[in-house]
Design a protein around this motif. Sequence first.
Motif, short mmCIF file in Angstrom:
data_model
loop_
_atom_site.label_atom_id
_atom_site.label_comp_id
_atom_site.label_asym_id
_atom_site.label_seq_id
_atom_site.Cartn_x
_atom_site.Cartn_y
_atom_site.Cartn_z
N VAL A 159 0.86 -1.00 0.30
CA VAL A 159 -0.27 0.29 -0.22
C VAL A 159 0.53 1.54 0.18
O VAL A 159 1.71 1.17 1.06
N LYS A 160 0.42 1.95 -0.82
CA LYS A 160 1.44 3.24 -0.79
C LYS A 160 1.28 4.31 -0.03
O LYS A 160 0.50 5.19 -0.62
N VAL A 161 1.50 4.48 1.20
CA VAL A 161 1.39 4.86 2.08
C VAL A 161 2.53 5.06 2.96
O VAL A 161 3.06 3.83 3.45
N ALA A 162 2.74 6.86 3.28
CA ALA A 162 4.03 7.07 4.12
C ALA A 162 3.96 6.28 5.94
O ALA A 162 3.01 6.10 6.37
N ALA A 163 5.11 5.70 6.26
CA ALA A 163 4.93 5.61 7.86
C ALA A 163 4.90 6.89 8.62
O ALA A 163 3.62 6.53 9.09
N ALA A 164 4.93 8.24 8.44
CA ALA A 164 5.22 9.57 8.57
C ALA A 164 3.29 9.63 8.75
O ALA A 164 2.22 9.77 9.93
N THR A 165 2.76 9.13 7.38
CA THR A 165 1.41 9.40 7.21
C THR A 165 0.37 8.49 7.41
O THR A 165 -0.23 8.89 8.92
N LEU A 166 0.65 7.31 7.90
CA LEU A 166 0.01 6.56 9.03
C LEU A 166 -0.06 6.85 10.11
O LEU A 166 -1.30 6.33 10.80
N GLY A 167 0.60 6.79 10.67
CA GLY A 167 1.01 6.76 12.24
C GLY A 167 0.50 8.31 12.79
O GLY A 167 -0.05 8.07 13.86
#
Length: 209
Positions: A159-167
């Motif tokens: 899934v193209k979502v950055a760790a910082a965005t998800l967090g």
Amino acid sequence: AQQARAPESLYRWQWLAGRLLKAEGKTTEALASYRHAVLSLSEIRQDLMAELRAQHLSYRETVGPLFLEFADLLLQRATGSQAGGDPQQYLLEARDLIEQLKAVELEDYFQDDCVAGMVSRQKSVEQVAPRTAVLYPIMFPDRLEILIGFPKGLQRVTVKVAAATLGAEVLAFRQKLEKRTTREYLPHARRLYDWLIRPIEDRLRAQQV
């Protein structure tokens, strides 16, 4: 470092060697170096954790990148499946590697090595009820990898979502969820659903989960 029997230095050299070999495209040799680095690190884990605590440093921030880089390379090899290798073995190794990191994080957080013993007695994630799947998310800086455990093996979804965005979204969801008189959490819940569940809905449905 080998001759001096200094694993505290050796794992750093092996880690660096893994990075250099990866940059040269020598995946097999890089994987071997990463494996040696994790093994050398395991010999000094307790001492290293005590030292990091004394310096008010995080185990995950200090050593976590080693595990994530290694897991990332394993997932790349699983995709390439070079030389007739079994993709499952690389997916399983990546999952177990991150599980090892999480167990140490728990031990570090509670400052109690009994946590590692408790984790070792837990059931294998393969031992699940019929029509059940185990979802195993691995957060990388640039993406989310979801490993789905079915009775016939692991499947992988990116899934193209950055760790910082998800967090940040998880944190906002938790904060809004604590406001029990409102439904302000719903937009965050929908975004998390779109990242964590919707990409794997078809696979779950196909397995009658």
